[in-house]
Write an enzyme that holds these catalytic residues in place. Structure first.
Site, PDB file in Angstrom:
ATOM      1  N   HIS A 204      53.989  32.313  45.233  1.00  0.00           N
ATOM      2  CA  HIS A 204      53.993  31.678  43.910  1.00  0.00           C
ATOM      3  C   HIS A 204      52.705  31.994  43.151  1.00  0.00           C
ATOM      4  O   HIS A 204      51.624  32.017  43.733  1.00  0.00           O
ATOM      5  CB  HIS A 204      54.129  30.156  44.069  1.00  0.00           C
ATOM      6  CG  HIS A 204      54.581  29.465  42.829  1.00  0.00           C
ATOM      7  ND1 HIS A 204      53.764  29.294  41.724  1.00  0.00           N
ATOM      8  CD2 HIS A 204      55.776  28.888  42.502  1.00  0.00           C
ATOM      9  CE1 HIS A 204      54.430  28.650  40.786  1.00  0.00           C
ATOM     10  NE2 HIS A 204      55.652  28.397  41.225  1.00  0.00           N
TER      11      HIS A 204
ATOM     12  N   PHE B 112      31.240  32.423  37.185  1.00  0.00           N
ATOM     13  CA  PHE B 112      32.098  32.342  38.380  1.00  0.00           C
ATOM     14  C   PHE B 112      31.209  32.409  39.623  1.00  0.00           C
ATOM     15  O   PHE B 112      30.891  33.487  40.132  1.00  0.00           O
ATOM     16  CB  PHE B 112      33.119  33.488  38.374  1.00  0.00           C
ATOM     17  CG  PHE B 112      34.147  33.389  39.461  1.00  0.00           C
ATOM     18  CD1 PHE B 112      35.204  32.502  39.367  1.00  0.00           C
ATOM     19  CD2 PHE B 112      34.057  34.195  40.597  1.00  0.00           C
ATOM     20  CE1 PHE B 112      36.156  32.419  40.374  1.00  0.00           C
ATOM     21  CE2 PHE B 112      35.004  34.114  41.609  1.00  0.00           C
ATOM     22  CZ  PHE B 112      36.055  33.223  41.497  1.00  0.00           C
TER      23      PHE B 112
ATOM     24  N   GLY C  74      34.512  22.583  31.742  1.00  0.00           N
ATOM     25  CA  GLY C  74      33.854  23.065  32.954  1.00  0.00           C
ATOM     26  C   GLY C  74      33.617  24.556  33.001  1.00  0.00           C
ATOM     27  O   GLY C  74      33.539  25.129  34.103  1.00  0.00           O
TER      28      GLY C  74
ATOM     29  N   GLY D 282      38.773  27.612  42.640  1.00  0.00           N
ATOM     30  CA  GLY D 282      39.577  28.187  41.586  1.00  0.00           C
ATOM     31  C   GLY D 282      39.564  27.280  40.376  1.00  0.00           C
ATOM     32  O   GLY D 282      38.708  26.390  40.247  1.00  0.00           O
TER      33      GLY D 282
END
Length: 572
Positions: A88, A173, A169, A181
């Site tokens: 998914h 990264f 937020g 994530g």
């Protein structure tokens, strides 16, 4: 004021580790709002191949907000997205978290709450959050696929982009973001998540069918060839050939645990594309490609009306009466769409209304009892249920007999051209049954309301006045409920007369018994109108209610005799 209820359906990126899933759902169930409220956990649906678990819970707004936050927090602690793989699409440990209005609250209010939740998740947990659907800050981000573009792997690029950075937020990264994530939080109406099973293992075939039907469709390619270059418009955007089902999103995939490919679909607009329409259209598109739909898998929960509409649709196609109990209609939907192909489909565990009712109702309803238990409860020392509830139940039985004759007539050999006529009668009878069944419990509730007044304090003049006012209101309600029973039971005579005249002659005696039951219901409820009206201080109102009851009772006696005359003449 109607109680405010919100459904929340977070999707967590873990569908294999039962301990992790249990820890997350425990955090949701154990969460408490500032006022001590908790949520009801309705469903936990893990998928091994998708490596994803869909959790459904419901509660009042403050409780749902806290439970959602605690679930997201626990998922962030236990799920490392750097190690996640599944069929998914996904972007974060908590991939998506929608708030859905159930009762007493609007979609706009849920959107405001979802933005508040997004801000808290970003501030307290440091998780980047995109807002989607009704909570989106831009039209493009209403679409979940836009928020999740490129999935988890694209986050480093997106978080460094002015146009694709999170709504809350946003930051470089770093290792923390790599672990959790990003999450997508929003508000939407009910969505049906459904997978259509195919008799193939080909993901390509499944995708082709998905592209045929989903609203977005597929890219238009040069020369109309499958491998042709996607065509662009003047602005450089890919030209799409729309699919046939509006309000749907779909992809194709292969599920190893089942050994089949599926068309995985989200129906985002049930009014435009009902479940049964999606099933038929996917079946048509599959057949056009030499593939067959063998069954349907409901992911998470489904609104009852979607299955009832489906069952009635397939009954109508068979030219069968649709005036059947909900349980039978749900069974037709199951068999028609193959809901139990992969595992048994149990409505009490998958239909949201049943689950909310089971969780929200502490006291067992009279109408949930067996016939024996109902009779024993009536015979006990408790004054309720009493004559009013019994009258309502007799009325329901009278309407049920008329409905039975209509259903039998709709299916009678040689009467095929009249099936819809009798189906319409049965539909009307079904509505009467439901209304009278509800009055069984409402009559007992009215009695209990009077009993509750007697426990009110009466030490001061103010307390005595409040008590007297409450007693008058409760007594009026207890008078109006059986009057409503009389009116509703009286409506059954029209159905019963039609079935005595026009219905299957072999069942004419059943129409006669139904008339006897309907008359008894009317006269029995009349006694309750009179005895309760006697306690009203407003005598003008009391006399008006009794006069109305007398008129209905007189007409009921006449209607019963007319129907019995027809029945006896046919019996001979």
């Amino acid at each position: 004021m109607q109680k405010q209820l919100i459904e929340c359906v977070p999707n967590f990126s873990e569908g294999r580790d039962k301990e992790v899933i249990k820890a997350i759902t425990d955090a949701i169930e154990n969460a408490q709002s500032a006022t001590g409220q908790t949520v009801s956990l309705l469903d936990v649906d893990p998928g091994e191949a998708t490596n994803r678990t869909v959790v459904t819970f419901v509660g009042e707004p403050s409780a749902v907000m806290e439970a959602a936050f605690q679930g997201i927090k626990k998922a962030a602690e236990l799920i490392d997205m750097r190690n996640h793989h599944g069929a998914h699409p996904r972007m974060g440990a908590t991939d998506v978290c929608p708030l859905i209005p159930v009762s007493g609250i609007s979609l706009e209010e849920c959107a405001k709450l979802s933005r508040e939740l997004a801000a808290r998740v970003a501030e307290e947990l440091g998780i980047p959050v995109y807002c989607y659907e009704a909570a989106a800050f831009t039209p493009e981000r209403k679409n979940l696929a836009v928020c999740r573009r490129g999935e988890y792997e694209a986050l480093p690029e997106k978080m460094d982009s002015e146009h694709e950075s999170p709504d809350f937020g946003n930051r470089p990264f770093d290792e923390a973001a790599a672990r959790t994530g990003a999450t997508t939080i929003g508000a939407r109406d009910f969505l049906i998540a459904v997978n259509f099973n195919l008799n193939t293992t080909s993901t390509r075939r499944a995708n082709a069918i998905a592209f045929d039907v989903r609203e977005k469709g597929r890219p238009q390619r040069e020369g109309g060839k499958p491998n042709g270059k996607p065509m662009k418009d003047e602005s450089g955007k890919t030209i799409m050939i729309p699919g046939t089902l509006k309000g749907t999103k779909a992809i194709g995939w292969f599920i190893p645990e089942y050994g089949v490919a599926q068309v995985s679909m989200n129906i985002t607009d049930m009014a435009t594309t009902p479940l049964h329409v999606a099933f038929d259209e996917v079946s048509r598109a599959a057949a056009a490609r030499g593939v067959r739909v063998t069954g349907t898998e409901i992911v998470g929960l489904v609104p009852k009306r979607a299955l009832i509409e489906a069952g009635r649709y397939f009954l109508h196609k068979q030219q069968r009466s649709t005036g059947l109990p909900d349980e039978e209609i749900l069974r037709i939907a199951d068999k028609s769409m193959g809901l139990s192909e992969l595992k048994p489909f149990i409505p009490r565990e998958k239909v949201i209304e049943y689950l909310i009712l089971n969780k929200d109702t502490e006291a067992k309803k009279l109408t949930d009892m067996t016939l024996t238990a109902f009779a024993d409860e009536t015979a006990s020392e408790s004054p309720a249920p009493g004559g009013g509830s019994i009258a309502a139940y007799m009325g329901a039985l009278g309407a049920a007999l008329g409905t039975m004759v209509a259903n039998l007539s709709a299916h009678k050999a040689g009467w095929d051209e009249r099936w819809e006529e009798f189906s319409n009668y049965a539909d009307g009878g079904r509505m009467l049954i439901d209304r009278l069944i509800a009055l069984v419990d409402e009559d007992t509730a009215a009695f209990n309301r009077i009993m509750a007044v007697f426990s009110m304090p009466k030490s001061t003049d103010e307390e005595k006045a409040a008590r007297a006012e409450a007693l008058e209101a409760a007594t009026l309600y207890a008078t109006e409920v059986p009057l409503n029973t009389m009116k509703t039971a009286f409506e059954a005579f029209e159905l019963l007369e039609a079935m005595a005249k026009e219905g299957n002659p072999a069942s004419v005696s059943d129409a006669g018994v139904g008339a006897l039951a309907a008359r008894s219901a009317v006269l029995g409820a009349q006694l309750n109108v009179k005895i309760n009206a006697a306690g009203l201080k407003d005598r003008a109102r009391a006399e008006a209610l009794c006069d109305e009851a007398d008129e209905i009772a007189t007409l009921a006696n006449l209607r019963e005799q007319e129907i019995l005359s027809i029945v006896n003449s046919k019996i001979g």
